[in-house]
Design an enzyme around this catalytic site. Structure first.
Site, PDB file in Angstrom:
ATOM      1  N   LEU A 247     -37.518 -22.493   1.380  1.00 47.89           N
ATOM      2  CA  LEU A 247     -36.533 -23.574   1.512  1.00 47.89           C
ATOM      3  C   LEU A 247     -37.186 -24.939   1.356  1.00 47.89           C
ATOM      4  CD1 LEU A 247     -34.391 -22.456   4.592  1.00 47.89           C
ATOM      5  CD2 LEU A 247     -33.907 -22.160   2.172  1.00 47.89           C
ATOM      6  N   PRO A 248     -36.418 -25.891   0.820  1.00 53.73           N
ATOM      7  CA  PRO A 248     -36.927 -27.270   0.751  1.00 53.73           C
ATOM      8  C   PRO A 248     -36.780 -28.012   2.088  1.00 53.73           C
ATOM      9  CG  PRO A 248     -34.833 -27.084  -0.428  1.00 53.73           C
ATOM     10  CD  PRO A 248     -35.131 -25.729   0.131  1.00 53.73           C
ATOM     11  N   CYS A 249     -36.438 -27.295   3.150  1.00 52.58           N
ATOM     12  CA  CYS A 249     -36.314 -27.935   4.469  1.00 52.58           C
ATOM     13  C   CYS A 249     -37.284 -27.261   5.437  1.00 52.58           C
ATOM     14  CB  CYS A 249     -34.885 -27.838   4.981  1.00 52.58           C
ATOM     15  SG  CYS A 249     -34.270 -26.158   5.079  1.00 52.58           S
ATOM     16  N   LYS A 250     -37.508 -27.906   6.600  1.00 49.66           N
ATOM     17  CA  LYS A 250     -38.564 -27.435   7.513  1.00 49.66           C
ATOM     18  C   LYS A 250     -38.090 -26.385   8.512  1.00 49.66           C
ATOM     19  CE  LYS A 250     -41.390 -31.556   7.329  1.00 49.66           C
ATOM     20  NZ  LYS A 250     -41.295 -32.956   7.737  1.00 49.66           N
TER      21      LYS A 250
END
Ligand code: GRE
Ligand code: ZN
Length: 331
Positions: A247-250
């Site tokens: 994912l491009p999120c944490k």
């Protein structure tokens, strides 16, 4: 309970004739049009009869998101906002409003939202899913707001401290023809709204906007547009980094849902769906709404008042959580 607040409640400029757009929604299009124009008459009366103290109003879909010409969409948004502000100002102790903005250009959207919040006293913004536009080949396409060019908009939203409500709109003409011409009963509130809006909402939530703008709060209606039931499977598969699902999120979706997202009951008065959303995200994330005039205030209010969850949780869903998100309403 008394003092309920509802927040997915739509109106329409009286000079528009929404009958043509509304013909898919199996109710009397003329009656529905009149109900969309009404705020201080029958709608207020039904609020009074059902213990609804406050309604946060918004423009009916698709609003500016349906206008493919940038200038036309921007002018339409300004017109809607000026009219809507006047409409709710006639009874500010009962009504507030979400702004409408054109999303062709993020910087214009941010400026109009700032004007709506600072000058017109609006409490947030409702976006009707993607922004439609015409490609250079003359095809209708759509912008999704997880594109980094919208960071400029999200930054201003965060600094204004107001939430964004992502609401459905009808599918683009290509999808309408390809998917729904043969199955019109799946068009709109039965399925296409949730399919498209849920997809866009997931695109936003996984894009990293909450890492870049941690103060951002998003609202999704209709008990989460089918997302809550699918959450476990999504987070389960997002781990599979070797399959291109990094994912491009944490954080996980669940973590964002517990801090940055609110779910409304608009148009989805299902007790099992509510209990499920409560058990996934906690009662503090859920806000009562009706979706007038597409749905009936008495039906929604009667459902809320008869929920088997205890008065304290009913009060949270019916009022307290919403006041927490919109402290201006107490003024
Ligand atoms: C909505 O605003 O959610 C809506 C419509 C039209 C039909 C049904 C519905 O705009 O829930
Ligand atoms: Zn709605």
């Amino acid at each position: 309970m008394k003092g309920k607040i509802i927040l997915e409640e739509h109106v329409c400029l009286p000079e528009e004739n929404p009958a043509e757009k509304l013909k898919f929604f199996a109710r009397d299009p003329n009656g529905l049009a009149e109900a969309l124009f009404d705020l201080h008459g029958v709608r207020l009366q039904e609020m009074n009869e059902n213990g609804v103290e406050y309604a946060i109003m918004s423009y009916t879909p698709p609003g500016p998101q349906g206008l493919r010409d940038p200038k036309a969409a921007e002018e339409y948004a300004v017109k809607i906002n000026n009219w809507l502000a006047e409409l709710v100002d006639r009874a500010p102790e009962r009504f507030a409003a979400f702004a409408a903005v054109s999303m062709h250009d993020p910087s214009t959207a941010a400026k109009e939202l700032t004007r709506c919040v600072k000058d017109l006293g609006m409490v947030g913004v409702m976006l009707h899913d993607t922004q439609e536009y015409m490609t250079s080949e003359g095809r209708v396409s759509e912008y999704h707001y997880d594109d980094h060019r919208y960071d400029e908009f999200w930054k201003v939203v965060e600094s204004l401290g107001v939430p964004v409500y992502l609401h459905p709109k009808p599918p683009l003409p290509d999808d309408a023809a390809r998917l729904y011409a043969k199955r019109p009963w799946l068009f709109g509130p039965t399925y296409s709204f949730a399919r498209d809006c849920g997809f866009h909402f997931l695109a936003l939530c996984t894009s990293g906007i909450f890492d870049r703008f941690p103060g951002l709060r998003l609202i999704i209606g209709h008990m989460g547009e089918m997302i809550p039931a699918h959450l476990g499977r999504m987070d389960h598969w997002f781990d599979k980094k070797d399959r291109g699902r990094t994912l491009p999120c944490k954080k996980t979706l669940r973590e964002y849902f517990e801090t940055n997202v609110f779910f409304t009951t608009a148009g989805n008065f299902s007790t099992t769906a509510l209990l499920h959303a409560m058990s996934e995200f906690g009662v503090d994330r859920i806000l009562f709404s009706v979706d007038t005039p597409y749905e009936n205030i008495t039906e929604g209010a009667t459902w809320l008042d008869s929920l088997p969850i205890g008065n304290k949780d009913v009060a949270k869903i019916g009022r307290d959580n919403t006041l927490g998100l919109f402290p201006q309403l107490q003024a």
